[in-house]
Structures are given as C-alpha cells and as structure tokens.
Design a protein around this motif. Structure first.
Motif, mmCIF file in Angstrom:
data_model
loop_
_atom_site.group_PDB
_atom_site.id
_atom_site.type_symbol
_atom_site.label_atom_id
_atom_site.label_comp_id
_atom_site.label_asym_id
_atom_site.label_seq_id
_atom_site.Cartn_x
_atom_site.Cartn_y
_atom_site.Cartn_z
ATOM 1 N N THR A 175 -14.394 -36.236 -10.337
ATOM 2 C CA THR A 175 -13.610 -35.660 -8.696
ATOM 3 C C THR A 175 -13.815 -34.087 -8.551
ATOM 4 N N TYR A 176 -13.828 -33.289 -10.301
ATOM 5 C CA TYR A 176 -14.036 -31.767 -10.070
ATOM 6 C C TYR A 176 -14.393 -31.576 -9.545
ATOM 7 N N ILE A 177 -15.594 -32.322 -8.863
ATOM 8 C CA ILE A 177 -16.428 -30.902 -7.941
ATOM 9 C C ILE A 177 -16.103 -31.871 -7.100
ATOM 10 N N LYS A 234 -14.841 -38.653 -21.846
ATOM 11 C CA LYS A 234 -15.386 -37.447 -22.377
ATOM 12 C C LYS A 234 -16.396 -36.610 -21.240
ATOM 13 N N GLY A 235 -15.895 -37.285 -20.399
ATOM 14 C CA GLY A 235 -17.289 -36.660 -19.490
ATOM 15 C C GLY A 235 -18.844 -37.466 -19.740
ATOM 16 N N ASN A 236 -18.997 -38.588 -20.403
ATOM 17 C CA ASN A 236 -20.073 -38.906 -20.706
ATOM 18 C C ASN A 236 -20.314 -40.366 -19.825
ATOM 19 N N LYS A 269 -12.851 -22.458 -13.004
ATOM 20 C CA LYS A 269 -12.773 -22.839 -14.995
ATOM 21 C C LYS A 269 -14.025 -21.800 -15.176
ATOM 22 N N ASN A 270 -15.247 -22.334 -14.327
ATOM 23 C CA ASN A 270 -16.442 -21.371 -15.013
ATOM 24 C C ASN A 270 -16.211 -20.213 -14.696
ATOM 25 N N TYR A 271 -15.622 -19.264 -13.596
ATOM 26 C CA TYR A 271 -15.429 -18.177 -13.183
ATOM 27 C C TYR A 271 -14.683 -17.084 -14.773
ATOM 28 N N ILE A 304 -28.470 -33.238 -11.085
ATOM 29 C CA ILE A 304 -28.685 -33.664 -12.702
ATOM 30 C C ILE A 304 -27.387 -32.951 -13.680
ATOM 31 N N GLN A 305 -26.772 -32.525 -12.599
ATOM 32 C CA GLN A 305 -25.224 -31.619 -13.057
ATOM 33 C C GLN A 305 -25.841 -30.447 -14.882
ATOM 34 N N SER A 306 -25.518 -31.466 -16.127
ATOM 35 C CA SER A 306 -25.356 -30.236 -17.444
ATOM 36 C C SER A 306 -26.591 -30.209 -17.859
ATOM 37 N N ILE A 363 -23.181 -26.148 -23.828
ATOM 38 C CA ILE A 363 -21.606 -26.212 -22.811
ATOM 39 C C ILE A 363 -21.748 -24.533 -21.778
ATOM 40 N N ASN A 364 -20.824 -25.159 -21.070
ATOM 41 C CA ASN A 364 -20.295 -24.290 -19.752
ATOM 42 C C ASN A 364 -20.887 -23.174 -20.116
ATOM 43 N N SER A 365 -19.577 -22.086 -21.097
ATOM 44 C CA SER A 365 -20.038 -20.568 -21.107
ATOM 45 C C SER A 365 -21.594 -20.002 -21.669
#
Ligand code: DON
Length: 304
Positions: free
Chosen positions: A26-28, A282-284, A164-166, A62-64, A113-115
C-alpha cells in the motif's frame, strides 16, 4: 518426462484456494488498488516450449524486478566500472533500508536494493541518449515485444510518495555517488519500476539470463560471463532479507517486486514467472514463493 502443465495446474489450484494470500503493498498508492485474487504462473523451457496457468496474461507492475534489467543494461554499457560504485554483497536488510548505506560511505551493498538500483539509474542516465525511451526499447528488444509500456499512473504515484527513495538518493549524493540531479535520477527510477508486463512477457524478457546472454530472438545482449554474474547476484541478493530463505526453499536465482511478481530461472533449462500481489512480511509475494518452492520440489529442477 515431466508434465509441466499438470504440475503448474496443481500448484495454481492449491495457491488460489489458500486462505492467507498475504497483503497487497500500500505504500505506493496505485498498487493498493490491485485485486489480491490475481494469480498467474508462466514457464518457458530452453527449447521454447511455454506453459501457463491463471492470470499469466494480465499486466502487473514489475517494480524491483526491473532492477535486474537495469543492471544488465548498465553492464552492457560500462562493464566492470559498475563495481566502483556498488558492491555485490547481500544486505540482510529490507530493500529500502538506509543506515547501512551511511555506515558504508554511500556504497550500496548491491544493485538490487533500492539505493543500489538508484546508482544504476544514475549510470544509465549518464550513458543513454534518451534514458527512458532507450531503456524501454531495450526491454522490448529482450522480450521481442513492442507493446511493453510504462504505467505512468504508477510512476507518478511513487514520485509523489517515495520519500525513502528521495532520502536514499540525497544520501548517495552527499557521498558523491550520484552524478545527475536527484529529481532526474528518481524520475527514471520510478518509471523503470513502473514498467508493466504479464508473466508471459517477463518470462520471455528474462530468457537471455538463462541462455548465456542471448535473448529469445537469438541476439547477444550480454557475454556469458556477465549473465553468470547477474544470476549470482540474483541468488544472493534478489530477495533482500529473504534471499537465504529463497535459496533454501527454492534453490534458483530470482528476483521479486512489490507488485507481487517473482521471476526465477535455471540456466540452460527454464525461466518461470509467478504473480500474486499479496506479499509476506519481507515484501515478497507470498503465493509466488510457495509456488516456486513447490515447483522445484516436484520437478527436482534447481541449481543445488
Ligand atoms: O522503490 C521502491 O520502493 C519500489 N519502486 C520497488 C520496491 C520493490 O519492488 C521491492 N521488492 N520486493
């Protein structure tokens, strides 16, 4: 002889009947709208046979999973220079974790990972003429499918809320590990994550990583050694702080996304994609993980 269609059907029937399908991200905000009952699986063998079940022809974000494709494009463009700016170690932390990045002087643990993916976005922006157009053409070439698109609502939704990406991008910038403006890098990154594909299209797209760098149209996109390296990174880093569990239960290189997709492959044998938007803690994808565990258990096809 394995009856792949019967195996996929049985896995699908078990999954779709599960009471607990996890929780949709839900965070997006745009992803929160997706129906949790979607479930699709698609398999393609090295010989080009295809098997599918359920919603394997419905588009999802598809996101990550896109991080693997961005990495492969960056590898094709600048090769080993990538590793001056990103490491290849599993993080053992969630995909958007930040404190490790600060402790390790702005060098992300890995490109999945995002960074790490934000650094790869920066590399692509510096090396592509028209970054968003060129990256989309690259994906379309890999898939042999001109219909693949960015979902602009998803990209804008994350642009408005991806704080968090910013934070990650500004931290990278403070360590001089971002060459282009933060807004420009994140605009590219959010678009990359907002690519939509079906399980069937993703399976085709990832075929080159199971086929020593050659896509379904037999065009060489990476050297064999580069494809091998990407598969190693997927195995150790593709599921963040659940990478160990995925290797333990499934035993394949793979990559997940918060849209609920998972792609996994066995070099020279097959690529498989699952999509079920409900995620575990874990987001999977919860059903996706279970489906792949079942698939490698039943077929005995894994790298171990
Ligand atoms: O940057 C983000 O948070 C999302 N665009 C992608 C995260 C993601 O898919 C993590 N995967 N499991």
């Amino acid at each position: 002889m394995l009856d792949f269609q019967a195996i996929l059907n049985a896995i699908y029937n078990k999954g779709i009947a599960a009471k607990n399908k996890g929780t949709v991200a839900t965070y997006i905000p745009e992803l929160a709208e997706v129906d949790i009952n979607n479930f699709g699986i698609h398999l393609r063998t090295a010989q080009g046979e295809e098997f599918g079940v359920g919603d394997d022809n419905k588009l999802f974000s598809i996101q990550s999973i896109s991080k693997v494709l961005a990495l492969s494009k960056a590898m094709a463009l600048i090769g080993e220079d990538i590793w001056k700016r990103v490491d290849v170690e599993p993080s053992g932390d969630p995909f958007n974790h930040l404190s490790q990045l600060e402790l390790e002087n702005g060098i992300p643990r890995n490109p999945l990972i995002n960074s790490g993916a934000i650094v790869i976005s920066d590399i692509l922006i510096s090396n592509l003429k028209n970054p968003k157009e060129d990256f989309l053409s690259y994906i379309r070439d890999l898939a042999g499918d001109e219909s693949i698109q960015y979902n602009l609502d998803v990209a804008n939704s994350e642009k408005a809320t991806g704080f968090k990406n910013y934070a990650a991008a500004y931290l990278l910038k403070s360590f001089k590990n971002l060459q282009n403006p933060v807004e420009e890098v994140l605009d590219f990154y959010f678009h990359q994550c907002a690519i939509e594909m079906t399980c069937s299209q993703l399976t085709k797209t990832f075929f080159f990583l199971s086929n020593q760098g050659k896509c379904i149209l037999n065009k060489v996109h990476l050297r064999k050694s580069q494809a091998k390296r990407i598969n190693a990174i997927m195995l150790t880093c593709g599921f963040y702080d659940e990478a160990g569990e995925f290797a333990f239960e499934v035993g394949l290189p793979g990559k997940s996304g918060v849209g609920g997709g998972i792609v996994a492959l066995l070099p020279d044998q097959f690529v498989i994609t699952c999509w079920s938007p409900g995620l575990n803690a874990k987001g999977n994808s919860k059903l996706g993980m279970l489906a792949l565990e079942e698939f490698t258990t039943q077929t005995k096809l894994s790298i171990f």
